[in-house]
Each structure stands twice: as C-alpha cells, then as structure tokens.
Write a protein that holds these residues in place. Structure first.
Motif, mmCIF file in Angstrom:
data_model
loop_
_atom_site.group_PDB
_atom_site.id
_atom_site.type_symbol
_atom_site.label_atom_id
_atom_site.label_comp_id
_atom_site.label_asym_id
_atom_site.label_seq_id
_atom_site.Cartn_x
_atom_site.Cartn_y
_atom_site.Cartn_z
ATOM 1 N N GLY A 256 38.292 54.721 62.713
ATOM 2 C CA GLY A 256 39.487 53.895 62.615
ATOM 3 C C GLY A 256 40.109 53.892 61.231
ATOM 4 N N THR A 257 40.864 52.864 60.976
ATOM 5 C CA THR A 257 41.653 52.758 59.750
ATOM 6 C C THR A 257 40.771 52.344 58.569
ATOM 7 O OG1 THR A 257 43.568 52.090 61.056
ATOM 8 C CG2 THR A 257 43.668 51.681 58.683
ATOM 9 N N PHE A 258 40.936 53.052 57.455
ATOM 10 C CA PHE A 258 40.256 52.641 56.221
ATOM 11 C C PHE A 258 41.235 51.847 55.365
ATOM 12 C CE2 PHE A 258 39.348 53.233 51.686
ATOM 13 C CZ PHE A 258 38.076 52.663 51.639
ATOM 14 N N LEU A 259 40.849 50.615 55.060
ATOM 15 C CA LEU A 259 41.634 49.757 54.179
ATOM 16 C C LEU A 259 40.722 49.317 53.039
ATOM 17 C CD1 LEU A 259 43.368 47.548 56.907
ATOM 18 C CD2 LEU A 259 44.393 49.446 55.631
ATOM 19 N N PRO A 260 41.041 49.678 51.800
ATOM 20 C CA PRO A 260 40.122 49.398 50.680
ATOM 21 C C PRO A 260 39.745 47.933 50.538
ATOM 22 C CG PRO A 260 41.879 50.895 49.998
ATOM 23 C CD PRO A 260 42.246 50.414 51.354
ATOM 24 N N LEU A 261 40.729 47.042 50.632
ATOM 25 C CA LEU A 261 40.438 45.629 50.424
ATOM 26 C C LEU A 261 39.523 45.059 51.515
ATOM 27 C CD1 LEU A 261 40.756 43.046 48.849
ATOM 28 C CD2 LEU A 261 42.951 42.661 50.022
ATOM 29 N N PRO A 262 39.842 45.236 52.810
ATOM 30 C CA PRO A 262 38.914 44.742 53.831
ATOM 31 C C PRO A 262 37.532 45.389 53.746
ATOM 32 C CG PRO A 262 41.058 45.131 54.802
ATOM 33 C CD PRO A 262 41.107 45.706 53.424
ATOM 34 N N PHE A 263 37.476 46.664 53.348
ATOM 35 C CA PHE A 263 36.172 47.329 53.197
ATOM 36 C C PHE A 263 35.330 46.609 52.141
ATOM 37 C CE2 PHE A 263 33.229 50.331 51.300
ATOM 38 C CZ PHE A 263 32.658 50.948 52.408
ATOM 39 N N LEU A 264 35.952 46.304 50.998
ATOM 40 C CA LEU A 264 35.221 45.621 49.939
ATOM 41 C C LEU A 264 34.863 44.192 50.335
ATOM 42 C CD1 LEU A 264 37.152 46.897 46.794
ATOM 43 C CD2 LEU A 264 34.815 47.481 47.473
ATOM 44 N N VAL A 265 35.769 43.542 51.059
ATOM 45 C CA VAL A 265 35.474 42.183 51.527
ATOM 46 C C VAL A 265 34.249 42.198 52.434
ATOM 47 C CG1 VAL A 265 36.294 40.284 52.974
ATOM 48 C CG2 VAL A 265 37.816 41.303 51.274
ATOM 49 N N GLN A 266 34.206 43.164 53.389
ATOM 50 C CA GLN A 266 33.054 43.261 54.284
ATOM 51 C C GLN A 266 31.786 43.652 53.520
ATOM 52 O OE1 GLN A 266 32.612 42.886 58.117
ATOM 53 N NE2 GLN A 266 30.852 42.502 56.810
ATOM 54 N N TRP B 35 44.661 43.668 39.880
ATOM 55 C CA TRP B 35 44.909 45.088 39.592
ATOM 56 C C TRP B 35 44.312 45.975 40.673
ATOM 57 C CZ3 TRP B 35 41.356 48.966 37.636
ATOM 58 C CH2 TRP B 35 41.988 50.154 37.252
ATOM 59 N N LEU B 36 43.187 45.518 41.280
ATOM 60 C CA LEU B 36 42.525 46.279 42.340
ATOM 61 C C LEU B 36 43.091 45.951 43.720
ATOM 62 C CD1 LEU B 36 38.802 46.035 41.157
ATOM 63 C CD2 LEU B 36 40.297 48.042 41.070
ATOM 64 N N GLY B 37 44.222 45.255 43.757
ATOM 65 C CA GLY B 37 44.844 44.956 45.033
ATOM 66 C C GLY B 37 44.211 43.797 45.776
ATOM 67 N N GLY B 38 43.517 42.926 45.045
ATOM 68 C CA GLY B 38 42.871 41.779 45.675
ATOM 69 C C GLY B 38 41.406 41.973 45.970
ATOM 70 N N ALA B 39 40.839 43.121 45.555
ATOM 71 C CA ALA B 39 39.419 43.383 45.792
ATOM 72 C C ALA B 39 38.564 42.574 44.819
ATOM 73 C CB ALA B 39 39.121 44.872 45.629
ATOM 74 N N ASP B 40 37.522 41.963 45.330
ATOM 75 C CA ASP B 40 36.608 41.138 44.526
ATOM 76 C C ASP B 40 35.340 41.941 44.242
ATOM 77 O OD1 ASP B 40 34.718 39.271 43.577
ATOM 78 O OD2 ASP B 40 35.697 37.639 44.642
ATOM 79 N N VAL B 41 35.179 42.409 43.010
ATOM 80 C CA VAL B 41 34.005 43.195 42.620
ATOM 81 C C VAL B 41 33.152 42.420 41.620
ATOM 82 C CG1 VAL B 41 35.126 45.407 43.058
ATOM 83 C CG2 VAL B 41 35.318 44.359 40.789
ATOM 84 N N SER B 42 33.236 41.101 41.668
ATOM 85 C CA SER B 42 32.563 40.265 40.668
ATOM 86 C C SER B 42 31.053 40.455 40.654
ATOM 87 C CB SER B 42 32.896 38.797 40.910
ATOM 88 O OG SER B 42 32.527 38.401 42.214
ATOM 89 N N MET B 43 30.449 40.692 41.803
ATOM 90 C CA MET B 43 29.003 40.866 41.869
ATOM 91 C C MET B 43 28.545 42.063 41.038
ATOM 92 S SD MET B 43 26.715 41.287 45.322
ATOM 93 C CE MET B 43 24.928 41.445 45.273
ATOM 94 N N LEU B 44 29.325 43.149 41.074
ATOM 95 C CA LEU B 44 28.960 44.358 40.332
ATOM 96 C C LEU B 44 29.100 44.163 38.827
ATOM 97 C CD1 LEU B 44 30.583 47.137 42.549
ATOM 98 C CD2 LEU B 44 28.258 46.211 42.627
ATOM 99 N N VAL B 45 29.842 43.149 38.415
ATOM 100 C CA VAL B 45 29.983 42.828 36.994
ATOM 101 C C VAL B 45 28.922 41.821 36.558
ATOM 102 C CG1 VAL B 45 31.505 41.820 35.244
ATOM 103 C CG2 VAL B 45 32.457 43.331 37.016
ATOM 104 N N GLY B 46 28.733 40.785 37.358
ATOM 105 C CA GLY B 46 27.816 39.711 36.988
ATOM 106 C C GLY B 46 26.377 40.134 36.863
ATOM 107 N N LEU B 47 25.919 41.038 37.730
ATOM 108 C CA LEU B 47 24.521 41.467 37.697
ATOM 109 C C LEU B 47 24.144 42.143 36.380
ATOM 110 C CD1 LEU B 47 24.027 42.767 41.355
ATOM 111 C CD2 LEU B 47 22.848 40.835 40.299
ATOM 112 N N PRO B 48 24.851 43.207 35.966
ATOM 113 C CA PRO B 48 24.449 43.859 34.709
ATOM 114 C C PRO B 48 24.715 43.014 33.467
ATOM 115 C CG PRO B 48 26.447 44.872 35.581
ATOM 116 C CD PRO B 48 25.940 43.951 36.630
#
Length: 488
Positions: free
Chosen positions: A192-202, A425-438
């Motif tokens: 199906g359709t790949f949408l970057p933001l919903p992919f990151l949300v999931q 800047w990432l279109g609403g994608a939340d990548v905070s976990m990948l920043v907070g851990l390191p």
C-alpha cells in the motif's frame, strides 16, 4: 505458594528465591497479547499508512522498544528489588521521586485505558451502548477482578500468565491462519501507500508501548534465583514481550485493514467472523482475559511505586499491609478517571504513548547505563533504604542527565499542543526517542567519571556483609559475586 504475598518494596532474601527463568516468557507474552495492544497496531492504518508498511513499522518499533525493556529484566534477580526503587542510586533517595511520580501516572493511565477498552468490548459484544452508570459498573467490576489477583501477588500473577499464554497462543494462531486463508490475497494486505509521518508515528507508538513496560520489568523477576544469568533473563523477557506484542499489534493491523473506519474491537469481531461464524466474539473474550491480568500488573506495580514514594518521607514499617492499602486507593482513582476518559480508544492510547516516550526515554537510558556500564551491578540494598547513605538524597548526576536528555528531545516533540522545530522540519515526525536515548546515556556516563567507584564498592562490602542472616533480611544482600558476566 503464599495465598497473599507478604513483601512489597523490600528485598527478597536468597532463601526465598524460587521459580524458573523461562517463566519470564509467559509473564510478558500474556502481558503484551491483549486488547489494549490491539489498538496500538491500528494507529498507522488509521492515519492512511499501507498495511505492509504498518507491519514493518510495528516489527521494527516493537523490537527497538523491547530491546531496552528486556535489558531491565536481569536487574530483578541480581538486586532482589522492584524496578522503581532501583532508581535511588542514579537519582538519590529523594531525587528518585521525579521518575516515581511519572511512573505512577503511567500505571494509572494504563489502568484507565484498559478499563475503557474493557467497556468498549462489553458494548461491542452485547450490541448495545451502555449507560454512563452501566459503564462505571463495568469499569468497577473489571478493576475489582484485577485487584483480587494483585492482592494475591507475585506467584499467583505468574501462574495466571502461564495459563493465559497457552489460551492466547491457540486463539491467535487460529485467528492468524484463518485470516491468511480467507483474506490472504485481499487487496487490503498489500504494502500500500507509504507515508513517512504515519510510518514514524506507528514505529514510535510500537516502540513506546514496549518501552513503557520498563518501569516494572524486574518486579516480576526479583524472586528468581540470582544465578539465572543476565543473558537468559534478557532473552526470555525479550522473546515473550516481542512475540506477544507484535503478534497482537499485527492482528489489530489486519482487522483495521479489512474493516477500515470501524472501532478496533468491532473490527476484530468482524475479522474473526470471517474465519468462521461467531469466532469473532470468542477472540475478543479470550484476548480480554490477559487485559484483565495486565491491569493486575499495573495495579501491582503502581502500588509498589506509590509505596516507594511514601517511603521517601516515612519508612514503611509493614510493607505487606501497606501494599494492600495502596492497591485499594489506586483502584478507586482508576475507576473514577475511567468514567471521564471517553470511548475513543485509538486517540487515548496514542496520546498516552506519546507522553510515555517523553517521560521514560531518559530514565531507561540512565538506569541501564548505571547498571551495566558504571556500577556493573554493584549496589548496597541497605544504602538504597538509607536516606543519608552513599547515594545521597539528591544525585545531581542522574537529575542532570535526565534534564539534559529531556530538553534535547523537546525540539523533536510533535503533539497537538506543541510541535518542535525539528519535528516541524521533518513534516511533523516525532523522533524524540532517538535523540533522548543517546544524549541521556552520554551525559550520565560522563558525569559518573568523577565517582569513586572503588571506595563505593568497599563501602558496599562493609555495609551489606553478612546481612543475609540478619533479623531484618529485607535489607540484606551480598554483591561480592553478583554480576560475574556484567562486571567482566
């Protein structure tokens, strides 16, 4: 096996250790394979993500979150303590209140969500909408049943989870095979359709959901013999949690793909009925049973965390009795809040998971770095319960690392209330976990370079030497050879 567990936040002496390390598999398989997990797997599809991409996001995110969650499991056998009380060496006797208060909110939030999920299931199975009074009654009965098992405690929880694991495995296997045979070639099951933001949300919903169990993993391994080993406790926990969580999330994704627009429990009923008539309600009922026991885990862990908070101000003289009182208070609060939560289960779980990622990403990084890379498992249980002990009332190292890690995540936040510049800047994608851990890990590790670990270990040997046979064994442990693998 005791009818009612007598311990709570106190240390489990070696003479009372029992159980098999493989028991961690069913405790976390059943802990993840239930109706609440189902809703987590449908988040991507609800946002327009294709089914195949949702599957990838679920598997990858689930594996990431479970990796950190399972790493906490070995702390139980080594320390003989519940998970949250172990935060005192990193944050201090009083400083640990920071994460304990967050953890208590998490326990209550999950209990409320599970009660709402149960109420929705009752409505979908009965085909009638319950009145507000009927819903509150359903919430109350659900919570009372969960509390009954929580009162019995550790051994009974383990036994219930082992029985339910067999039931749920059979149910999910029949559902999965049936759906594949009936609808395996359905157009809904393509990538199906790949949408970057919903992919990151999931992806981060699955990761955050699995990570959120970190706050009480060792609650259910602390009675195991110390010699079970770090590797075995990790893998039995990881495989149980990952398989149970991913399988149930995928079942939710499949149901949502086949019946888009339907509420998730109703979609599961319709999907089950495709396998054979009236199978859908059976799937819901059997998958609601571990929903009951995971609520037990939330109430049990919540009571231990509440006692940890109270113990920071006044020593708990009778921890067993205090645990029962704490359980009653948490049950009442949870039912009251569930009455105001509403029935939007997808929206509720999505909001809850976003908050959990923000609050516990820094904590899990700090706790694991301290255990595996700084102190290598060498702790004094006597000093953990000593407000003027070697860990101090306020430990600036853990508090600093948590604060810096959390602030580093803020630009990555993406919430209805606030969207950070990086998330924007990432279109609403939340990548905070990948920043907070390191960031949290690095800041804490560098801050601990000034620790006198040799002096601390000498103090531990003196403080805890010979205390296994003390009149108060709840504060007794000897860590001379506690972690041969981690200390190597």
């Amino acid at each position: 096996m005791q009818l009612v567990e007598s311990r709570s936040i106190d240390y489990v002496p070696l003479a009372e250790r029992h159980g098999k390390v493989w028991h961690l598999w069913p405790i976390w398989f059943s802990g993840d394979a239930h109706l609440a997990t189902l809703a987590t797997g449908a988040i991507g599809l609800a946002a327009g993500l294709g089914f195949g991409w949702s599957v990838l996001a679920i598997l990858a995110g689930g594996a990431l979150g479970t990796l950190f969650m399972a790493s906490h499991s070995s702390q139980g056998p080594e320390l003989g303590l519940p998970q949250m009380i172990q935060s005192r060496p990193q944050f201090g006797y009083r400083g640990a209140l920071l994460v304990w208060c967050f953890a208590l909110v998490t326990y209550i939030g999950y209990t409320v969500f599970n009660a709402v999920m149960f109420g929705v299931a009752v409505q979908d199975l009965s085909g009638t909408e319950l009145s507000p009074g009927g819903l509150v009654t359903a919430f109350g009965l659900f919570t009372l049943m969960a509390m009954a098992l929580a009162i019995c405690g550790y051994d009974w929880i383990h036994l219930a989870q082992r029985v339910l694991a067999a039931v749920v495995i059979g149910t999910l296997a029949l559902f999965s095979v049936g759906i594949w045979l009936v609808g395996g070639h359905s157009p809904q099951f393509v990538f199906g359709t790949f949408l970057p933001l919903p992919f990151l949300v999931q992806f981060f919903a699955a990761a955050g959901y699995q990570l959120s169990w970190s706050i009480y993993v060792s609650d259910y391994s602390r009675y195991l013999p110390r010699d079970v080993g770090i590797t075995s406790s990790f893998w039995w926990t990881f495989l149980g949690a990952f398989i149970g969580g991913a399988w149930m999330m995928l079942a939710g994704a499949a149901a949502a793909a086949l019946f888009p627009g339907k509420e998730i429990v109703a979609a599961l009923i319709s999907a089950g009925n495709l396998v054979f008539p009236h199978f859908g309600p059976t799937v819901v009922v059997l998958c609601a049973l571990p929903l009951l026991t995971i609520t037990t885990l939330n109430l049990y862990g919540g009571s231990l965390t509440l006692l940890s908070i109270l113990d920071s101000f006044r020593h708990i003289a009778n921890p067993g009795r205090a645990r029962l009182v704490a359980l009653g208070g948490l049950g009442i609060v949870s039912v009251w809040l569930a009455a105001f939560a509403g029935g939007n289960v997808l929206g509720l779980i999505e909001r809850l998971l976003s908050v959990l990622i923000y609050l516990f990403t820094p904590w899990t990084a700090i706790n694991l770095v301290d255990f595996f890379f700084v102190r290598h498992g060498h702790y004094s249980v006597r000093e953990i319960f000593n407000p003027d002990g070697i860990y101090g009332r306020w430990n600036w190292r853990g508090l600093l690392a948590y604060g810096v890690g959390f602030l580093a995540m803020v630009p990555c936040f993406a919430t209805p209330v606030y969207t950070g510049p990086i998330a924007h800047w990432l279109g609403g994608a939340d990548v905070s976990m990948l920043v907070g851990l390191p960031v949290s890990s690095l800041v804490y590790y560098l801050a601990c370079r000034s620790l006198d670990l040799a002096g601390e270990r000498a103090h531990i040997e003196k403080a805890d030497a010979g205390l296994e046979d003390d009149a108060e064994p709840s504060l007794a442990i000897d860590f001379d050879n506690a972690l041969p693998e981690a200390a190597a």
